[in-house]
Design a protein around this motif. Sequence first.
Motif, PDB file in Angstrom:
ATOM      1  N   GLN A   1       0.833  -1.197   0.000  1.00  0.00           N
ATOM      2  CA  GLN A   1       0.000   0.000   0.000  1.00  0.00           C
ATOM      3  C   GLN A   1       0.875   1.257   0.000  1.00  0.00           C
ATOM      4  N   ALA A   2       1.901   1.280   0.812  1.00  0.00           N
ATOM      5  CA  ALA A   2       2.807   2.434   0.869  1.00  0.00           C
ATOM      6  C   ALA A   2       3.517   2.625  -0.477  1.00  0.00           C
ATOM      7  N   ARG A   3       3.935   1.530  -1.108  1.00  0.00           N
ATOM      8  CA  ARG A   3       4.581   1.616  -2.427  1.00  0.00           C
ATOM      9  C   ARG A   3       3.637   2.192  -3.469  1.00  0.00           C
ATOM     10  N   HIS A   4       2.393   1.730  -3.441  1.00  0.00           N
ATOM     11  CA  HIS A   4       1.406   2.215  -4.403  1.00  0.00           C
ATOM     12  C   HIS A   4       1.085   3.688  -4.176  1.00  0.00           C
ATOM     13  N   GLU A   5       0.955   4.078  -2.927  1.00  0.00           N
ATOM     14  CA  GLU A   5       0.703   5.484  -2.627  1.00  0.00           C
ATOM     15  C   GLU A   5       1.855   6.350  -3.126  1.00  0.00           C
ATOM     16  N   GLN A   6       3.084   5.870  -2.971  1.00  0.00           N
ATOM     17  CA  GLN A   6       4.250   6.606  -3.458  1.00  0.00           C
ATOM     18  C   GLN A   6       4.223   6.693  -4.982  1.00  0.00           C
ATOM     19  N   ARG A   7       3.840   5.605  -5.647  1.00  0.00           N
ATOM     20  CA  ARG A   7       3.780   5.605  -7.107  1.00  0.00           C
ATOM     21  C   ARG A   7       2.731   6.604  -7.609  1.00  0.00           C
ATOM     22  N   ILE A   8       1.585   6.634  -6.956  1.00  0.00           N
ATOM     23  CA  ILE A   8       0.536   7.580  -7.344  1.00  0.00           C
ATOM     24  C   ILE A   8       1.029   9.008  -7.126  1.00  0.00           C
TER      25      ILE A   8
END
Length: 169
Positions: free
Chosen positions: A104-111
């Motif tokens: 989730q943290a990785r995806h939030e960073q990607r967004i």
Amino acid sequence: MWRSMPVLLLIAAWTVPLFAQGGPPEDRPRWGRERVETVIIGKFANELDLTPEQAEKFFPRFRQFQNEAEGWMREQHQRRMEMDLLSQNPDADKRRVEELLTEQARHEQRISDLKRQFLGEVGSFLSPQQVSRCSILLDDLPRRVQQFIEEHRGPRTGPGQGRGRHQPR
């Protein structure tokens, strides 16, 4: 100038009918993805006060950004659903929860990175004020889309139709 006029005419042709909807709900067209996207485009064009030249450059980049971000957000939604299931399971695997939190943290960073890249690209032809307003609109977009859908959805009845507006989540 005349070359970019079709962009403004297209935006106007899409958005004007949306706000002129009248009559009973069964006579109104469904508020599907295309209609929501049309309203979003109109909102950005209006609130950013885009010139025809800016609109011609902005909207292809905006659609590309939306498509990329949508994929990541869909995956985020799947993770949230899994987290919700795990939160209700007393035997939940601690490692799986940690994996989901990391993903989730990785995806939030990607967004966030996609947004920063998009704003950098449009900053090459928008004023700093327009870029700033665009950033605010992007942050507020999910809430506004949800609100718009709820306002135009009309009454829903029967089992399995989802939560009402005032029911707790």
